[in-house]
Design a protein around this motif. Structure first.
Motif, short mmCIF file in Angstrom:
data_model
loop_
_atom_site.label_atom_id
_atom_site.label_comp_id
_atom_site.label_asym_id
_atom_site.label_seq_id
_atom_site.Cartn_x
_atom_site.Cartn_y
_atom_site.Cartn_z
N VAL A 125 -43.00 6.34 -38.17
CA VAL A 125 -43.25 5.51 -38.97
C VAL A 125 -43.94 5.36 -40.76
N ALA A 126 -44.31 4.53 -41.45
CA ALA A 126 -45.42 5.03 -42.34
C ALA A 126 -46.32 4.99 -41.89
N ALA A 127 -48.14 5.30 -41.97
CA ALA A 127 -48.79 5.10 -41.51
C ALA A 127 -50.03 3.82 -42.31
N ASP A 128 -50.85 2.99 -42.19
CA ASP A 128 -51.22 2.30 -43.25
C ASP A 128 -51.96 3.20 -44.24
N ALA A 129 -52.57 4.44 -43.61
CA ALA A 129 -53.96 4.88 -44.91
C ALA A 129 -52.44 5.62 -45.43
N GLY A 130 -51.38 6.31 -45.35
CA GLY A 130 -50.75 7.13 -46.06
C GLY A 130 -50.20 7.93 -45.28
N GLY A 131 -49.20 8.80 -45.18
CA GLY A 131 -48.85 9.63 -44.15
C GLY A 131 -47.66 8.96 -43.36
N SER A 132 -48.16 9.18 -42.11
CA SER A 132 -46.93 9.04 -40.73
C SER A 132 -47.84 9.40 -39.73
N ARG A 133 -47.14 8.17 -38.75
CA ARG A 133 -47.10 8.59 -37.52
C ARG A 133 -45.92 8.32 -37.04
N THR A 134 -46.20 9.10 -36.01
CA THR A 134 -44.53 9.30 -35.06
C THR A 134 -44.77 7.45 -33.80
N VAL A 135 -43.94 6.99 -33.85
CA VAL A 135 -44.21 5.72 -32.96
C VAL A 135 -42.68 5.95 -31.78
N PHE A 136 -43.24 5.95 -30.35
CA PHE A 136 -42.46 6.60 -28.98
C PHE A 136 -42.26 5.11 -28.52
N LEU A 137 -41.02 4.65 -28.96
CA LEU A 137 -40.61 3.01 -27.77
C LEU A 137 -40.09 3.15 -26.81
N ILE A 138 -40.69 2.71 -25.59
CA ILE A 138 -40.60 2.65 -24.72
C ILE A 138 -39.82 1.61 -23.91
N LYS A 139 -38.61 1.99 -23.44
CA LYS A 139 -37.72 0.27 -23.26
C LYS A 139 -37.58 0.66 -21.45
N PHE A 140 -37.66 -0.38 -20.52
CA PHE A 140 -37.71 0.03 -19.03
C PHE A 140 -36.60 -0.54 -19.06
N ALA A 141 -36.58 -0.03 -17.99
CA ALA A 141 -35.16 -0.32 -17.14
C ALA A 141 -34.96 -1.90 -16.95
N PRO A 142 -34.23 -2.60 -17.01
CA PRO A 142 -33.93 -3.84 -15.86
C PRO A 142 -35.12 -3.52 -14.49
N GLU A 143 -34.78 -2.42 -13.89
CA GLU A 143 -34.88 -2.91 -12.33
C GLU A 143 -36.70 -2.86 -12.66
N VAL A 144 -36.82 -2.24 -13.15
CA VAL A 144 -38.44 -1.83 -13.42
C VAL A 144 -39.10 -3.30 -13.66
N LEU A 145 -38.38 -4.34 -14.47
CA LEU A 145 -38.85 -5.23 -15.08
C LEU A 145 -39.20 -5.97 -13.55
N ALA A 146 -37.19 -6.96 -12.61
CA ALA A 146 -37.77 -6.98 -11.90
C ALA A 146 -38.44 -6.51 -10.77
N ARG A 147 -38.99 -5.10 -10.33
CA ARG A 147 -39.59 -5.20 -9.33
C ARG A 147 -41.37 -4.93 -9.85
N GLU A 148 -41.50 -5.12 -11.24
CA GLU A 148 -42.82 -5.95 -11.68
C GLU A 148 -43.47 -6.99 -11.69
N ARG A 149 -41.81 -7.74 -11.66
CA ARG A 149 -42.69 -8.97 -11.30
C ARG A 149 -42.77 -9.59 -10.08
N SER A 150 -41.71 -9.15 -8.96
CA SER A 150 -42.23 -9.55 -7.85
C SER A 150 -43.47 -9.07 -6.91
N LEU A 151 -43.90 -8.00 -7.70
CA LEU A 151 -45.23 -7.22 -7.40
C LEU A 151 -46.51 -8.25 -7.61
N ALA A 152 -46.17 -8.75 -9.11
CA ALA A 152 -47.51 -9.07 -10.22
C ALA A 152 -47.36 -10.77 -9.62
N SER A 153 -45.66 -11.27 -8.50
CA SER A 153 -46.59 -12.38 -7.52
C SER A 153 -46.74 -12.58 -5.68
N ALA A 154 -46.47 -11.23 -5.86
CA ALA A 154 -46.90 -11.13 -4.57
C ALA A 154 -49.05 -11.84 -4.14
#
Lengths: 194, 139, 194
Positions: free
Chosen positions: A165-194
């Protein structure tokens, strides 16, 4: 070639601590990587095929770096939460690989399962001249593979995509988009509520 | 420290063991039947481990399961390699030290680019070092 | 009286101190991933060794420019000196390692036999924690280095033959590469617009 004799020092006997201070020139790495890209490109028809090859090569490295870095740090604990593993990747794994923490770790507001790690200029992108007929090539796919390998083996399966992506100050930067699998979220939710 | 019998297994990806060894007290060497049963007990304990890894962030999980007088202790690395010990005597400190040192050996094997994470560990040197650690900490 | 030789060890240290560095493990793990990928693609140990040499050659023809620009090594008067410079300056500058150069004299060689030297690498970063499996025990894992030397020397007018003679992965005490001069090639003058 000499006949096969027992190695003087088997890998399991080698001191692990040896590697910590050791360095090679960035140039050596960049040339090796650049050559690997050329090799992979010759065997790929599309840009996305090349990216996938590079990413797959990174996965095995991520798996190894995760275990090595943790052992080196003398850690006795594993990461069990999403934020914990992300911070670990963003600081420790990045440092082990690139000598510094990544520039930023952010949450994607719209999607609960998405995060972004950004880097001003991943060194894998240096020394690469983008082939003219593959305009959207992004060699940070390799780094994306490393991240994916580390996350998956830590028990947090995720898809990791690198974007420039273009960086604000000119030039560019690389962004790594991380999308977790559904089971990770499900587990995260149950751990958060425990 | 009471002399006990120990069965040690490393489970990498999935449920398949990649390494196994037995360190039996002399009196206990019954032969193959016990060995087979021990493998099954360890395998059954994997479910307990897979739950425990998310409720505790320690690598050494201590005792995760019991089967009659047998105890199953576990140690899970950051990359989720599960090291399981089936034992008939209590020896928390010895087992902890043993597993901690084996952890380092395991990582060294893993670093080899020719080693796939889920592949069996066939190195004789690895086996020898593990046995030496067992002698040092377990028996 | 022998001509004053520049202290090559110091040149190498100075050059290395000036270059950008990366964690040696990133390099080692990446090289390992590359070798494994090559092996997977060709399913042939011999072919993989050849491919590694070719990749090294491609790197060599590019890396020589950087070396000439940064190392201040001057011009070598003979092949012996070339060996010293490669060992003490080039390897030090790029891989951070100290390499020995052993000059070879064949016992029954004719007086006009072409010269050769052996490069001896004791602490080779490429082979850290590597163990060759049974089915690839003959793999010339470090063949990339042979290619690099061959490619670089070709660019400065020397056609050489390189060969991996010994390797710790084969049970030897160190990595040893033989470099034999085959032909001196007249330098091509580069076009101004290159």
């Amino acid at each position: 070639m000499a006949g096969l004799r027992t190695r003087k020092l088997n890998i399991v006997d080698r001191a692990l601590g040896k590697g910590r201070q050791e360095v090679v020139s960035q140039s050596a790495f960049a040339h090796l990587f650049s050559e690997f890209v050329q090799y992979s490109q010759a065997r790929s028809i599309t840009a996305s095929e090349l990216e996938r090859r590079l990413e797959d090569a990174g996965v095995g490295i991520g798996v190894r770096i995760l275990e090595l870095a943790s052992l080196r740090d003398g850690k006795t604990r594993r990461e069990t939460r999403m934020l914990g593993i992300l911070q670990y990747v963003h600081t420790t794994i990045w440092k082990a690989l690139f000598g510094k923490s990544a520039d930023a770790l952010e949450k994607v507001v719209e999607n609960e399962d998405e995060f972004m790690i950004s880097e001003q200029e991943p060194l894998v992108n240096q020394y690469i001249s983008v082939p003219a007929h593959l305009p959207n090539l992004n060699c940070a796919a390799f780094a994306a593979g490393i991240i994916r390998g580390a996350l998956e083996s830590a028990g947090f399966p995720a898809a990791v995509q690198a974007h420039t992506v273009a960086a604000d100050a000119g030039g560019s930067r690389t962004v790594f988009l991380i999308k977790f699998a559904p089971e990770v979220l499900a587990r995260e939710r149950s751990l958060a509520s425990a | 420290m009471a002399t006990g019998s120990y069965t040690f297994v490393i489970v990498a990806q999935g449920d398949t063991p990649v390494y196994g060894a037995e360190f039996l007290a002399a009196a206990k060497k019954d032969g193959q039947d016990t060995s087979h049963l021990n493998q099954l007990i360890i395998h059954a304990a994997l479910d307990m481990v897979d739950d425990a890894v998310w409720t505790s962030n320690n690598m050494y999980l201590k005792t995760v399961d019991k089967f009659n007088e047998l105890l199953i202790s576990a140690y899970v690395t950051p990359g989720h390699a599960r090291m399981m010990v089936l034992h008939d005597v209590r020896n928390e400190d010895g087992i902890r030290s043993f597993l901690h040192d084996v952890h380092e050996l395991y990582v060294k094997v893993l670093l080899n680019p020719f080693h796939s994470a889920g592949a069996p560990i066939r190195s004789d040197t690895f086996d020898a070092r593990v046995r030496a650690l067992a002698k040092k900490y377990l028996t | 009286m022998a001509a004053q030789r520049p202290p090559y060890q110091r040149l190498g240290d100075v050059a290395f101190s000036k270059v950008e560095k990366v964690n040696a493990e990133l390099f080692t793990l990446t090289y390992g991933a590359v070798v494994v990928q090559l092996l997977k693609d060709s399913e042939d140990v011999e072919q993989t060794s050849i491919q590694l040499e070719k990749m090294g050659y491609n790197i060599g023809v590019r890396i020589i420019d950087e070396f000439l620009a940064k190392a201040n090594a001057g011009t070598c008067t003979d092949f012996k000196e070339t060996g010293e410079v490669i060992a003490k300056v080039a390897f030090r500058m790029f891989l951070g390692v100290t390499v020995d150069c052993r000059h070879v004299v064949e016992p029954n060689a004719p007086a006009d036999a072409m010269p050769a030297f052996h490069l001896i690498i004791v602490d080779n970063p490429l082979v850290d924690f590597v163990e060759l499996p049974e089915h690839c025990s003959t793999l010339a894992y470090c063949n990339l280095l042979c290619g690099v030397v061959r490619g670089a020397l070709e660019m400065v007018g020397m056609r050489v033959e390189t060969k991996l003679l010994k390797d710790t992965l084969w049970g030897d005490e160190h990595t040893e590469i033989s470099v034999s001069l085959k032909e001196l090639v007249h330098e091509q003058y580069r076009d101004d617009d290159e």
